[in-house]
Design a protein around this motif. Structure first.
Motif, PDB file in Angstrom:
ATOM      1  N   VAL A  15       0.875  -1.179   0.000  1.00  7.23           N
ATOM      2  CA  VAL A  15       0.000   0.000   0.000  1.00  7.23           C
ATOM      3  C   VAL A  15       0.907   1.222   0.000  1.00  7.23           C
ATOM      4  O   VAL A  15       2.002   1.190   0.553  1.00  7.23           O
ATOM      5  CB  VAL A  15      -0.920   0.010   1.246  1.00  7.23           C
ATOM      6  CG1 VAL A  15      -0.119   0.074   2.536  1.00  7.23           C
ATOM      7  CG2 VAL A  15      -1.919   1.163   1.163  1.00  7.23           C
ATOM      8  N   PHE A  16       0.483   2.277  -0.688  1.00  4.91           N
ATOM      9  CA  PHE A  16       1.274   3.490  -0.554  1.00  4.91           C
ATOM     10  C   PHE A  16       0.400   4.637  -0.082  1.00  4.91           C
ATOM     11  O   PHE A  16      -0.815   4.656  -0.284  1.00  4.91           O
ATOM     12  CB  PHE A  16       2.052   3.809  -1.828  1.00  4.91           C
ATOM     13  CG  PHE A  16       1.268   4.455  -2.912  1.00  4.91           C
ATOM     14  CD1 PHE A  16       0.607   3.674  -3.840  1.00  4.91           C
ATOM     15  CD2 PHE A  16       1.205   5.846  -3.033  1.00  4.91           C
ATOM     16  CE1 PHE A  16      -0.112   4.258  -4.864  1.00  4.91           C
ATOM     17  CE2 PHE A  16       0.488   6.431  -4.052  1.00  4.91           C
ATOM     18  CZ  PHE A  16      -0.171   5.638  -4.970  1.00  4.91           C
ATOM     19  N   LEU A  17       1.058   5.574   0.597  1.00 10.38           N
ATOM     20  CA  LEU A  17       0.372   6.757   1.114  1.00 10.38           C
ATOM     21  C   LEU A  17       0.770   7.961   0.272  1.00 10.38           C
ATOM     22  O   LEU A  17       1.934   8.124  -0.093  1.00 10.38           O
ATOM     23  CB  LEU A  17       0.734   7.010   2.581  1.00 10.38           C
ATOM     24  CG  LEU A  17       0.068   6.053   3.564  1.00 10.38           C
ATOM     25  CD1 LEU A  17       0.941   4.832   3.815  1.00 10.38           C
ATOM     26  CD2 LEU A  17      -0.222   6.761   4.886  1.00 10.38           C
ATOM     27  N   ALA A  18      -0.226   8.812   0.024  1.00  9.90           N
ATOM     28  CA  ALA A  18       0.033  10.008  -0.772  1.00  9.90           C
ATOM     29  C   ALA A  18      -0.896  11.113  -0.303  1.00  9.90           C
ATOM     30  O   ALA A  18      -1.907  10.855   0.361  1.00  9.90           O
ATOM     31  CB  ALA A  18      -0.210   9.715  -2.244  1.00  9.90           C
ATOM     32  N   SER A  19      -0.541  12.334  -0.676  1.00  7.42           N
ATOM     33  CA  SER A  19      -1.424  13.438  -0.316  1.00  7.42           C
ATOM     34  C   SER A  19      -2.627  13.418  -1.249  1.00  7.42           C
ATOM     35  O   SER A  19      -2.583  12.853  -2.339  1.00  7.42           O
ATOM     36  CB  SER A  19      -0.700  14.778  -0.411  1.00  7.42           C
ATOM     37  OG  SER A  19      -0.844  15.306  -1.717  1.00  7.42           O
ATOM     38  N   PHE A  22      -2.789  13.771  -4.998  1.00  4.72           N
ATOM     39  CA  PHE A  22      -2.237  12.707  -5.834  1.00  4.72           C
ATOM     40  C   PHE A  22      -3.303  11.813  -6.456  1.00  4.72           C
ATOM     41  O   PHE A  22      -3.001  10.955  -7.290  1.00  4.72           O
ATOM     42  CB  PHE A  22      -1.297  11.861  -4.957  1.00  4.72           C
ATOM     43  CG  PHE A  22      -0.247  11.116  -5.717  1.00  4.72           C
ATOM     44  CD1 PHE A  22      -0.291   9.727  -5.820  1.00  4.72           C
ATOM     45  CD2 PHE A  22       0.788  11.793  -6.347  1.00  4.72           C
ATOM     46  CE1 PHE A  22       0.676   9.036  -6.521  1.00  4.72           C
ATOM     47  CE2 PHE A  22       1.757  11.103  -7.043  1.00  4.72           C
ATOM     48  CZ  PHE A  22       1.702   9.724  -7.133  1.00  4.72           C
ATOM     49  N   ARG A  31      -4.234   2.661 -14.066  1.00  5.88           N
ATOM     50  CA  ARG A  31      -4.707   2.223 -15.381  1.00  5.88           C
ATOM     51  C   ARG A  31      -3.531   1.878 -16.278  1.00  5.88           C
ATOM     52  O   ARG A  31      -3.532   0.874 -16.960  1.00  5.88           O
ATOM     53  CB  ARG A  31      -5.565   3.301 -16.044  1.00  5.88           C
ATOM     54  CG  ARG A  31      -7.028   3.278 -15.613  1.00  5.88           C
ATOM     55  CD  ARG A  31      -7.887   4.129 -16.553  1.00  5.88           C
ATOM     56  NE  ARG A  31      -7.433   5.518 -16.601  1.00  5.88           N
ATOM     57  CZ  ARG A  31      -7.745   6.444 -15.708  1.00  5.88           C
ATOM     58  NH1 ARG A  31      -8.511   6.142 -14.675  1.00  5.88           N
ATOM     59  NH2 ARG A  31      -7.289   7.686 -15.838  1.00  5.88           N
ATOM     60  N   ALA A  32      -2.506   2.725 -16.236  1.00  2.00           N
ATOM     61  CA  ALA A  32      -1.344   2.495 -17.105  1.00  2.00           C
ATOM     62  C   ALA A  32      -0.605   1.216 -16.726  1.00  2.00           C
ATOM     63  O   ALA A  32      -0.049   0.531 -17.570  1.00  2.00           O
ATOM     64  CB  ALA A  32      -0.406   3.683 -17.041  1.00  2.00           C
ATOM     65  N   ALA A  36      -4.737  -2.305  -9.935  1.00  2.00           N
ATOM     66  CA  ALA A  36      -5.358  -1.335  -9.025  1.00  2.00           C
ATOM     67  C   ALA A  36      -4.633  -1.360  -7.684  1.00  2.00           C
ATOM     68  O   ALA A  36      -5.106  -1.927  -6.702  1.00  2.00           O
ATOM     69  CB  ALA A  36      -6.836  -1.674  -8.847  1.00  2.00           C
ATOM     70  N   VAL A  37      -3.489  -0.701  -7.647  1.00  2.00           N
ATOM     71  CA  VAL A  37      -2.660  -0.685  -6.435  1.00  2.00           C
ATOM     72  C   VAL A  37      -3.413  -0.021  -5.282  1.00  2.00           C
ATOM     73  O   VAL A  37      -4.126   0.963  -5.482  1.00  2.00           O
ATOM     74  CB  VAL A  37      -1.340   0.065  -6.742  1.00  2.00           C
ATOM     75  CG1 VAL A  37      -0.535   0.301  -5.487  1.00  2.00           C
ATOM     76  CG2 VAL A  37      -0.534  -0.701  -7.767  1.00  2.00           C
ATOM     77  N   SER A  38      -3.231  -0.579  -4.080  1.00  2.07           N
ATOM     78  CA  SER A  38      -3.885   0.021  -2.901  1.00  2.07           C
ATOM     79  C   SER A  38      -3.200   1.310  -2.514  1.00  2.07           C
ATOM     80  O   SER A  38      -1.970   1.372  -2.451  1.00  2.07           O
ATOM     81  CB  SER A  38      -3.748  -0.920  -1.701  1.00  2.07           C
ATOM     82  OG  SER A  38      -4.632  -1.978  -1.798  1.00  2.07           O
ATOM     83  N   VAL A  42      -3.796  11.168   2.407  1.00  2.00           N
ATOM     84  CA  VAL A  42      -3.813  12.052   3.579  1.00  2.00           C
ATOM     85  C   VAL A  42      -4.011  13.476   3.075  1.00  2.00           C
ATOM     86  O   VAL A  42      -3.620  13.805   1.955  1.00  2.00           O
ATOM     87  CB  VAL A  42      -2.510  11.933   4.410  1.00  2.00           C
ATOM     88  CG1 VAL A  42      -2.332  10.516   4.952  1.00  2.00           C
ATOM     89  CG2 VAL A  42      -1.308  12.334   3.593  1.00  2.00           C
ATOM     90  N   ILE A  46       1.456  18.938   2.745  1.00  2.00           N
ATOM     91  CA  ILE A  46       2.372  18.092   3.508  1.00  2.00           C
ATOM     92  C   ILE A  46       3.644  18.843   3.896  1.00  2.00           C
ATOM     93  O   ILE A  46       4.088  18.809   5.038  1.00  2.00           O
ATOM     94  CB  ILE A  46       2.789  16.852   2.671  1.00  2.00           C
ATOM     95  CG1 ILE A  46       1.561  16.039   2.237  1.00  2.00           C
ATOM     96  CG2 ILE A  46       3.793  16.006   3.413  1.00  2.00           C
ATOM     97  CD1 ILE A  46       0.798  15.415   3.381  1.00  2.00           C
ATOM     98  N   GLN A  47       4.202  19.541   2.933  1.00  2.00           N
ATOM     99  CA  GLN A  47       5.569  20.070   3.048  1.00  2.00           C
ATOM    100  C   GLN A  47       5.800  20.931   4.274  1.00  2.00           C
ATOM    101  O   GLN A  47       6.863  20.884   4.877  1.00  2.00           O
ATOM    102  CB  GLN A  47       5.923  20.881   1.789  1.00  2.00           C
ATOM    103  CG  GLN A  47       5.924  20.066   0.513  1.00  2.00           C
ATOM    104  CD  GLN A  47       7.080  19.092   0.451  1.00  2.00           C
ATOM    105  OE1 GLN A  47       8.221  19.464   0.696  1.00  2.00           O
ATOM    106  NE2 GLN A  47       6.785  17.855   0.176  1.00  2.00           N
TER     107      GLN A  47
ATOM    108  N   GLU C  87       4.568   2.156   1.600  1.00  2.00           N
ATOM    109  CA  GLU C  87       5.432   3.181   1.004  1.00  2.00           C
ATOM    110  C   GLU C  87       4.810   4.554   1.228  1.00  2.00           C
ATOM    111  O   GLU C  87       3.618   4.741   1.063  1.00  2.00           O
ATOM    112  CB  GLU C  87       5.585   2.911  -0.497  1.00  2.00           C
ATOM    113  CG  GLU C  87       6.586   3.826  -1.185  1.00  2.00           C
ATOM    114  CD  GLU C  87       6.776   3.498  -2.670  1.00  2.00           C
ATOM    115  OE1 GLU C  87       5.884   2.861  -3.256  1.00  2.00           O
ATOM    116  OE2 GLU C  87       7.811   3.888  -3.228  1.00  2.00           O
ATOM    117  N   ALA C  90       3.908  10.294  -0.941  1.00  2.00           N
ATOM    118  CA  ALA C  90       3.961  11.042  -2.201  1.00  2.00           C
ATOM    119  C   ALA C  90       3.033  12.238  -2.132  1.00  2.00           C
ATOM    120  O   ALA C  90       1.938  12.154  -1.600  1.00  2.00           O
ATOM    121  CB  ALA C  90       3.550  10.128  -3.352  1.00  2.00           C
TER     122      ALA C  90
END
Lengths: 72, 478, 91
Positions: A15-19, A22, A31-32, A36-38, A42, A46-47, C87, C90
């Motif tokens: 799983v990845f976390l993103a703002s 994203f 799609r590319a 369908a990655v989990s 958030v 962030i910065q 991960e 991002a």
């Protein structure tokens, strides 16, 4: 996201976390890649967050992260 | 296809005959309705009504293979055509005389763009009736087509050729059978497998279209009750189908029956055996760790296919000896490959003893009747029997004699080996009763290999009889 | 658009699916992969504390740069040492 897709192909659960900014990029990349990655979002930004704020974001996302990597 | 009434000419600018007849086209345009379909430059000829057919759809629908082609159209449909330039034909077709007075009487046309190599297949696919019914899989933009096959579990561990529609259509041209014809019901999932599905897997395997009829025959043979593919798959023994090909088809498709025939390097040998395995995996659902319980397995489960060397053989072709003449194949459930070395025997009796010593070990030296075997005799060994005038029956009889022993010798516990024939069974038959190593018909002999090498190969079989697998011979059709 | 024909019996969907999720993280090693963008490490520190408090074994990793996919030897290391990977972050 490519990393998670690659690691899923190697048999890991990922799983990845993103703002929240994203979201569209995440869907397009899914799609590319054909997978369908989990992911868990958030709230942006962030910065410029303080440590306390980042910690709070982590707490807020924790349950969603567990849900993405376990079968509950 | 609805055409404009009057006259239609299909041409391409890049054709000397088409440019030659330009004045004739003007004459026809002046005399009545002329529509030109151009396969390349809609600006030619200047001053006329030209339809852009650079996509070649009209040329394909009209089945134009030469340009220029002249058509007479009445009520929207073609009623006559002339191909190339021949004044008499053009005048007769159009009813206009004095065409092209400065031109030679005739000039052959050029090839239509719509029948160029590869183009016709693509047009068939684009405009033709859809004959492919297999589910389509769209690859994502970033998906590598070779990784895509791995990700979906389509491979045997080695890469497969991506089964594009164009490749499958080309493969289907290797057979005269209809794509939707059912070839077999494939275990273990008992799926009806069409010619098309076999073709897709033949593409995966790397086959050429001319290999397809052999693959179709192999699939049909494997799925018979007698061969028992389900059993061959599900056993913990390392069993896999071995394909032995006989007849003119072997040479026609370039199979190897000589040096390294049982090994790698020949496309037909390699891909035909592989295609059979991929059908069992992908269509039948037979995969290692699932229904395929082979404890150790063996490399022959990737592919195992060779042609018999009939010319040099001391015997009749294997398939013929089993009742099928001409192009045919025999499917044998093999569990491995081991060589028998005999570099000294000059007599058939001595060589037979060496072979028998090897054959005794098939399965286990103290198990009789349970397992079949395929002996692949090399040319150098075959020569010994040929020069002595031994035919297949003679050698089999000799081996049978050498391999028949009193039951008591095979009993469990004898020679310190727990394995062996059950004592109760032996008691029932009688201790002295001679037991043959192989059931009648359980030892098959084929002939293949290079002409230098005093070694033959034993392919030990899986379990014979009901519940086991029966060697199966079938004709190879078109 | 590249289209392939399905060689299977078509009894299951042909799309790629994610790996099945475990019932729980007990006995599993979770890798935390930092993509090395600012503030991500703080978030991962907190996820690590929460996971460790829940009795989960955790390992930390970091990409050399967020701009490219992780190097192959890093991915291999994670795949060998962990069953699960998270991960972050991002933006």
């Amino acid at each position: 996201m490519h990393d998670i897709a690659d690691l899923e192909a190697r048999g890991l659960v990922g799983v990845f976390l993103a703002s929240s900014e994203f979201q569209d990029a995440a869907d397009a990349q899914s799609r590319a890649l054909g997978l369908a990655v989990s992911y868990v979002l958030v709230p942006h930004p962030i910065q410029d967050r303080t440590d306390e704020e980042m910690t709070a974001l982590a707490d807020a996302a924790y349950d969603a992260v567990l849900a993405a990597i376990t079968d509950r | 296809m609805q055409l404009p009434d009057g006259w239609v000419v299909v041409l391409k600018r890049d054709c000397p005959t088409c440019t030659l007849v330009e004045p004739v086209l003007h004459q026809l345009a002046d005399a009545g309705g002329l529509t030109v379909y151009s396969q390349d430059d809609p600006g030619f000829p200047a001053g006329l009504t030209v339809v852009d057919d650079s996509e070649l759809e009209s040329s394909w629908r009209l089945q134009v293979d030469t340009v220029p082609t002249l058509l007479r159209v009445e009520d929207g449909a073609e009623v006559a055509r002339a191909v190339g330039w021949l004044r008499s034909s053009w005048e007769e077709l159009t009813g206009v005389t004095g065409l092209g007075p400065d031109l030679p009487d005739h000039r052959p046309g050029c090839g239509s763009r719509s029948v160029e190599w590869g183009v016709e297949e693509e047009l068939d696919r684009r405009y033709g009736e859809r004959i492919l019914t297999a589910r389509t899989v769209e690859l994502a933009d970033l998906e590598d087509e070779y990784e895509a096959a791995y990700a979906r579990g389509w491979t045997d561990g080695l890469p497969v050729v991506p089964p594009t529609e164009a490749r499958v259509l080309a493969m289907l041209k290797g057979t005269s059978r209809a794509p939707d014809e059912v070839v077999a019901v494939v275990p273990p999932d008992l799926v009806e497998c069409t010619v098309e599905k076999v073709a897709v897997n033949a593409v995966l395997a790397g086959c050429l279209p001319e290999h397809l009829p052999v693959v179709l025959a192999a699939v049909a043979a494997a799925c018979t009750d007698g061969f028992n593919m389900h059993g061959v798959l599900a056993t913990t023994m390392p069993a896999g189908p071995v394909v032995v090909v006989n007849g003119p088809v072997a040479r026609a498709i370039g199979m190897n029956s000589g040096v390294n025939a049982l090994g790698q390097g020949n496309r037909a040998n390699a891909t035909i055996g592989r295609a059979l395995q991929l059908v069992v995996r992908n269509v039948g659902g037979g995969r290692p760790g699932e229904v395929d319980r082979g404890s150790q397995g063996q490399p022959g489960k990737y592919t195992a296919c060779f042609a018999e060397d009939e010319e040099g053989s001391p015997f009749d072709p294997l398939a013929e000896s089993r009742g099928v003449e001409g192009s045919a194949l025999t499917l044998f459930a093999g569990c491995g490959w081991w060589p028998v070395v005999d570099q000294l025997s000059r007599t058939p009796e001595s060589l037979a003893r060496s072979l028998a010593a090897g054959l005794r070990g098939v399965g286990h030296p103290k198990l009789a009747i349970v397992f079949d075997a395929l002996l692949v005799l090399s040319p150098e060994h075959g020569r010994v029997f040929r020069e002595a005038g031994w035919d297949r029956a003679r050698l089999l009889a000799e081996l049978d004699g050498l391999l028949t022993v009193p039951a008591a010798e095979l009993s469990r516990g004898v020679d310190g080996m727990a394995e062996g024939m059950p004592p109760a069974m032996i008691a029932g038959w009688g201790q002295a009763v001679p037991l043959p190593k192989f059931r009648p018909g359980g030892l098959l002999i084929a002939h293949a290999g290079g002409t230098a090498g005093l070694f033959s190969t034993i392919v030990p079989g899986w379990v014979s009889g009901a519940g086991g697998s029966e060697p199966t011979t079938v004709p190879i059709g078109a | 658009m590249r289209v392939l024909l399905d060689p299977t019996s078509e009894r299951v969907p042909s799309t790629r699916t994610l790996n099945p999720r475990p019932a729980s993280l007990d006995g599993l090693t979770v890798g935390l992969l930092d993509i090395s963008k600012a503030r991500g490490d703080v978030l991962l520190d907190r996820l690590e504390s929460r996971l460790v408090a829940d009795g989960v074994t955790v390992r930390r990793y970091a990409k050399p740069t967020f701009a490219k996919p992780a190097p192959v030897d890093l991915r291999h290391e994670i795949a060998v040492q962990c069953e699960v990977v998270i991960e972050a972050l991002a933006d």
